[in-house]
Design an enzyme around this catalytic site. Sequence first.
Site, short mmCIF file in Angstrom:
data_model
loop_
_atom_site.label_atom_id
_atom_site.label_comp_id
_atom_site.label_asym_id
_atom_site.label_seq_id
_atom_site.Cartn_x
_atom_site.Cartn_y
_atom_site.Cartn_z
N ALA A 282 0.82 -1.21 0.00
CA ALA A 282 0.00 0.00 0.00
C ALA A 282 0.85 1.25 0.00
CB ALA A 282 -0.91 -0.01 1.21
N GLU A 286 4.55 4.08 -5.88
CA GLU A 286 4.88 3.96 -7.30
C GLU A 286 4.20 5.00 -8.17
OE1 GLU A 286 3.36 0.61 -5.77
OE2 GLU A 286 2.04 2.31 -5.63
N ASP A 328 14.35 43.40 -20.32
CA ASP A 328 14.58 44.42 -21.34
C ASP A 328 13.46 45.42 -21.27
OD1 ASP A 328 16.66 43.18 -22.63
OD2 ASP A 328 15.34 41.98 -23.90
N ASP A 641 16.84 39.01 -26.37
CA ASP A 641 16.34 38.72 -27.71
C ASP A 641 17.43 38.55 -28.76
OD1 ASP A 641 16.93 41.36 -27.57
OD2 ASP A 641 14.85 42.05 -27.76
N ASP A 645 22.79 38.01 -26.29
CA ASP A 645 22.12 37.78 -25.00
C ASP A 645 22.26 36.32 -24.57
OD1 ASP A 645 21.17 40.34 -24.57
OD2 ASP A 645 19.39 40.01 -25.80
N GLU A 710 -4.50 4.48 8.99
CA GLU A 710 -4.33 3.06 8.65
C GLU A 710 -3.42 2.39 9.67
OE1 GLU A 710 -4.73 3.54 3.81
OE2 GLU A 710 -2.79 3.06 4.68
N THR A 738 -9.58 4.08 -4.29
CA THR A 738 -10.40 5.27 -4.05
C THR A 738 -9.59 6.56 -4.06
OG1 THR A 738 -10.17 5.05 -1.68
CG2 THR A 738 -12.03 3.93 -2.66
P1 ATP Z 1 16.22 47.00 -24.92
O1 ATP Z 1 17.60 46.59 -24.57
O2 ATP Z 1 15.40 47.34 -23.75
O3 ATP Z 1 15.52 46.11 -25.88
P2 ATP Z 1 16.94 48.85 -27.01
O4 ATP Z 1 16.16 48.29 -28.14
O5 ATP Z 1 17.00 50.33 -26.90
O6 ATP Z 1 16.36 48.42 -25.61
P3 ATP Z 1 19.32 47.95 -28.27
O7 ATP Z 1 18.59 47.16 -29.28
O8 ATP Z 1 20.59 47.45 -27.70
O9 ATP Z 1 18.40 48.24 -27.03
O10 ATP Z 1 19.59 49.38 -28.91
C1 ATP Z 1 20.43 50.31 -28.31
C2 ATP Z 1 20.25 51.66 -28.95
O11 ATP Z 1 20.68 51.62 -30.31
C3 ATP Z 1 18.81 52.14 -29.01
O12 ATP Z 1 18.43 52.82 -27.85
C4 ATP Z 1 18.80 53.05 -30.23
O13 ATP Z 1 19.24 54.33 -29.88
C5 ATP Z 1 19.84 52.40 -31.14
N1 ATP Z 1 19.21 51.55 -32.14
C6 ATP Z 1 18.32 50.57 -31.95
N2 ATP Z 1 17.97 49.98 -33.07
C7 ATP Z 1 18.66 50.59 -34.05
C8 ATP Z 1 18.77 50.41 -35.47
N3 ATP Z 1 18.07 49.48 -36.10
N4 ATP Z 1 19.59 51.23 -36.14
C9 ATP Z 1 20.31 52.15 -35.50
N5 ATP Z 1 20.27 52.36 -34.19
C10 ATP Z 1 19.46 51.60 -33.45
#
Ligand code: ATP
Length: 924
Positions: A282, A286, A328, A641, A645, A710, A738
């Site tokens: 009992a 398992e 972020d 993202d 990272d 029991e 049960t």
């Molecule tokens: P988080 O880290 O919260 O996502 P974020 O998007 O601002 O914020 P990053 O993607 O590292 O972080 O971007 C850093 C900075 O670079 C931004 O704040 C912006 O000024 C600049 N940036 C973001 N995207 C571009 C892009 N496609 N071309 C040029 N500059 C950019």
Amino acid sequence: MKTDDIFRMTEDQLFKELDTSIKGISKEEAKKRLEKYGYNEIKEVKKTSMFSRFIANFTHLLAILLWIASILSFVGGMPQLGWAIILVIIVNALFSFWQEFKAEQATESLKKMLPSYVKVIRDGQQEQILARELVPGDVIYLEEGDHVPADARLIEAFEMRTINAALTGESEPVRRTSDVVLDDDVSLIQAPNLVFMGTNVASGSGTAVVYATGMNTQFGKIASLTQTISAEQSPLQKQLTRVAKVIAYLSLVMGVFFFLLGLLMGRSLVDTFMFAIGIITANVPEGLLPTVTLALAMGVQRMAKRHALVKKLSSVETLGGATVICTDKTGTLTQNEMTVREIWTKVAYYNVSGVGYEPKGDFYVDDQKVDVKNLPNELSLLLKIGLLCNNSRLVRPTDENPSWGIIGDPTEGSLVVLAEKAGFTLEEMLREYPRISQLPFDSRRKRMTSIHKYGKEIYVFTKGAPKETLSVCNYILSDDGIKKLEQSDIDDIVKQNDKFAESGLRVLAMAYKKIDNEIKEYSIENVENDLIFVGLVAMMDPPRPEVELAVKQAHKAGIKIIMITGDYGLTAESIARRIGIVKGPRPRIITGNELDKMSDEDLKKELKNKEIIFARVAPEHKMKVVAALKDMGEVVAVTGDGVNDSPALKKADIGIAMGKSGTDVAREVATMVLTDDNFASIVNAIEEGRAVYDNVRKFITYIFAHLTPEAIPYILFSLFNIPVPITVMQILAIDLGTETLPALALGVEPPEPGVMDRPPRSPKEKLLNLSLFLRGYVLLGIISSIAVLSGYFWVLYSGGWHWGMTLPLSDPLARKAATMSFLGIVIMQVANVFACRTEVASMFSVSFFKNRLLNIGVVFELVLTALLIYVPFLQKIFDTYPVPFKNWLFYVAFMPLLIGAEEIRKYILRRKIASNQKEVKGSI
Ligand code: ATP
């Protein structure tokens, strides 16, 4: 198709061989090829067969123990018990198998929820399709963080590097080019102009033509050899396997103890032996492990409904214990739907109207509408830079999707929309200014540059974070044309940038220059210098509406939130304030530069600050923060993202990637993926995680609680001359009949109210701790025992028995008394299952109907008990006696005792939690 020397072909040969062009194939052709080549998928090798997995349920350690018990029963001349144990083994195996199967189905179905997409050019238009629909001849666009979806030959590559670890084992990124390979010694796998399925783009971008898909890819060829499933056990499951063994041994010891005690008290050998075997059978737990697996899997399914896909069952429990969330900003806390609101240049200040991605809106200077047919020079230039230094595409509304959208980065998307508001379209602009190269955006440099031809001239267009862009500018476009950048200009720009940032706007700077036609290599060093500053563009990215509440909940649950963003400190602070992450007057804002100079010890000190934001950081910094937090003993959840990272995602206890906007690479290393990219979903997932952990404790408490009623009657039976208080078969009927469904149902209880009002559990806390044992064995167990013994003696005395009178089980009165004990345990377990639905909250605070399985389980429990008591054939097997209905009611009177005692315990616990929380709050 001849693909062996695909890397030696010129672009024309390649297009000819694959019957495609720079415009890709047509949609009809794609359909035909899909039929011919099949889906672009790696076929899974059949896992361990169902049959062998089913058999495994009969051969694990605990089952073997039961087999031995059954053999002993036969040998000992108790075939009835022997058969009963075999039945137990079979029922258990079926049950476990079903649970495992359901758990697997639950996790399998999640895989389908996260399809992988790819940017492809078909009929000359860029679109996004499912990676599985890719066919040879498709022209695809790849950029940083993308998973290479098939084997393809590059026809264009900008600073591109891929990580080929999955194929070659080499973890360093390797450079990719689009040049034809002339060297004879190079093999297909080494060819720098090829990208392979299963590898990832570490940096840069490129365009490639697919030449092999699915099982025809290099990865497909080796995948069939290496596919293995690693069924890693979670800490909880490991802990339980250990616990199950301990309980099994304990029941063995208990069995032997009762056996010896019985003999010592002069009971018959057969009786005591049978009872010992019964006790062991009992109590061998398992069913524990599969029930936990199922509870975890159900948790995973519930999380998925709340937009959090957990990739490993084990993360569910880790999540429940999270103490810090590092998040972020862009896209997670905010909507990532950018709209440009203001533009600042040395010449004028513009406001822009319009919402979302619909390219409808006007430009205003001092409330005066600007005539777009007559755009001021500097505005026109700024719009062009934004449009050309850009990799996103605007998606027009269709019948299926009636709203405007973008493919690519929303920051860039907003600039395409902005330019279209002034009547510029990307196609026209690219015709005038064809792109010859680009220096892709990266989050360390925080800039992006693209290089374009204009007639015979060559122009460089750069956009990026204001300070980082300003640092490569030497000139500025002003009222008087281009002039040298003075300190006063820089001060103006910084002041304006801060103003935008303070109101939560995200700011980008735009710059450009004409370069020498002689420059052939467009590297960062050669190109990004001496630029002419044109202006600032400020875009709004509103916070997600649900985040404010989620932040409140997380704070209430004792979870600290740390924003780690690439964005500017003031923008970050403004957003943090708006959603309640920051409330005090002076949050500590640490920039990436500061962090670089900080020792680990200093960082740990800073992390003790109640409100702290990391701004203008690069992904590497995230890793440093996560490592420090982990060192401090925190359980860390971190979002990410991008490719860079990945180390932080791996290092954290729970790495969280974005399902919509994140890169494939981040999704791959993460343990959890948010299908809606929303911070609020993290908090929901933590709530579910806590609930799963609680549920496992709940059903273990429930199972433990029946052991005392029991055991105690039987100890009395061994010590005193009383009739058998309960038979072995009756105990088996409870534990393996049960009890089963109600226990399982506790495993799927929704989170109990107030689960997020408590602080996170300590990472050191053991699942089976003293409080659980005390609650199960002692509090609930003793109350049940009192009820059961009362019923038992009540029946005996009212039937004419008196102390000292010997009554064999063959006597109807003895059977009636034993049946009463059996019924008592069952009915007290009904009260118990309701009491166990909550651990801290009042039982009455949860809806009676919310857990359907539980109600079904209780009905099943009662019906089965009635059958065992009233069906003549079963009465013979289980030594039961048809007791009258009033005997059932006898126990109902005891139910409030158990529930009342539990309510008092819960009340005291709630008070304790509340006063602890006050203490914690007071100490901050
Ligand atoms: P988080 O880290 O919260 O996502 P974020 O998007 O601002 O914020 P990053 O993607 O590292 O972080 O971007 C850093 C900075 O670079 C931004 O704040 C912006 O000024 C600049 N940036 C973001 N995207 C571009 C892009 N496609 N071309 C040029 N500059 C950019």
